[in-house]
Scaffold this active site. Structure first.
Site, mmCIF file in Angstrom:
data_model
loop_
_atom_site.group_PDB
_atom_site.id
_atom_site.type_symbol
_atom_site.label_atom_id
_atom_site.label_comp_id
_atom_site.label_asym_id
_atom_site.label_seq_id
_atom_site.Cartn_x
_atom_site.Cartn_y
_atom_site.Cartn_z
ATOM 1 N N ASP A 1 1.590 -5.073 15.187
ATOM 2 C CA ASP A 1 0.924 -4.102 15.425
ATOM 3 C C ASP A 1 -0.173 -4.309 15.687
ATOM 4 O O ASP A 1 -1.394 -5.476 15.708
ATOM 5 C CB ASP A 1 0.944 -3.393 14.134
ATOM 6 C CG ASP A 1 0.667 -1.901 15.057
ATOM 7 O OD1 ASP A 1 0.481 -1.338 15.513
ATOM 8 O OD2 ASP A 1 0.592 -0.651 13.520
ATOM 9 N N HIS B 1 -2.304 -1.027 7.106
ATOM 10 C CA HIS B 1 -1.629 -0.258 6.256
ATOM 11 C C HIS B 1 -0.828 -0.229 5.201
ATOM 12 O O HIS B 1 -1.175 -1.835 4.408
ATOM 13 C CB HIS B 1 -0.147 -1.920 7.191
ATOM 14 C CG HIS B 1 -0.231 -2.157 8.401
ATOM 15 N ND1 HIS B 1 0.613 -3.042 8.998
ATOM 16 C CD2 HIS B 1 -0.267 -0.610 9.063
ATOM 17 C CE1 HIS B 1 0.754 -2.235 10.522
ATOM 18 N NE2 HIS B 1 -0.166 -1.773 10.639
ATOM 19 N N SER C 1 -3.361 -5.414 8.052
ATOM 20 C CA SER C 1 -2.336 -5.588 7.357
ATOM 21 C C SER C 1 -2.745 -6.537 6.063
ATOM 22 O O SER C 1 -2.984 -6.169 5.288
ATOM 23 C CB SER C 1 -1.371 -5.163 8.201
ATOM 24 O OG SER C 1 0.559 -5.167 7.589
#
Length: 187
Positions: free
Chosen positions: A130, A38, A11
């Protein structure tokens, strides 16, 4: 062959971390590498070109029903969850998971459902959690769980969450991950 797939999640700060990992891979890698980074739902495919610059393996954004082939780098398209289904990929626009679409957990969980202990999971830099649950599932099924060291990560949230969620995951400095993946691919 002991392993069948490598799944990687990143991310915030992920471009640098992905560069670090992919630059350590060479054309002898005989496993597919699947990446969730992401990014904005309306992002174009610029990330693919940026990643290809550091990699001797071909990088492509996944299309629905693409076959999973060794020696290729697959990138989740923005706005879709990327799932592993037997020998191919599936894309879904189902609701965000952990505030993300694509979700690292979705990729990791479907990969381990299909590859079991032959799955290698890698959580890189990022905020939030996540990837932590998915990495714990990979570990639970007997796969290999790797984490970018929170000390060297641009954003420590995801690595910290992954460390807390797993029992035996191995933490690596960024520059160590690619060479270790090459070693695992030869087993």
């Amino acid at each position: 062959m002991k392993y069948g797939i490598i799944v990687i999640g990143a991310s915030l700060g992920g471009l640098k971390s992905l560069h670090g990992v992919l630059s350590g891979l060479d054309s002898s890698l005989n496993l597919p590498v699947v990446i969730v980074q992401h990014r904005s739902p309306d992002a174009d495919d610029t990330l693919r070109f940026l990643l290809q610059g550091d990699c001797t393996l071909p990088v492509r954004e996944v299309e629905d029903k693409d076959p999973i082939l060794p020696g290729k780098i697959y990138l989740a398209p923005s706005g879709y969850h990327l799932m592993v289904e037997n020998d191919h990929f599936a894309l879904s626009t189902y609701i965000p998971v952990n505030h993300a679409q694509p979700s690292i957990d979705v990729l990791f969980e479907t990969a381990v459902e299909n590859f079991g202990s032959r799955t290698i999971g890698v959580v890189l830099t990022g905020t939030g959690k996540d990837g932590a649950h998915g990495l714990a599932e990979i570990e639970r099924y007997g796969g290999m769980a790797l984490i970018e060291s929170p000390e060297s990560a641009f954003a420590k949230g995801m690595p910290d969450a992954a460390v807390k969620a797993t029992l035996n995951a191995i933490e690596f400095k960024l520059e160590e991950i690619g060479p270790f993946l090459m070693q695992l691919s030869r087993q």
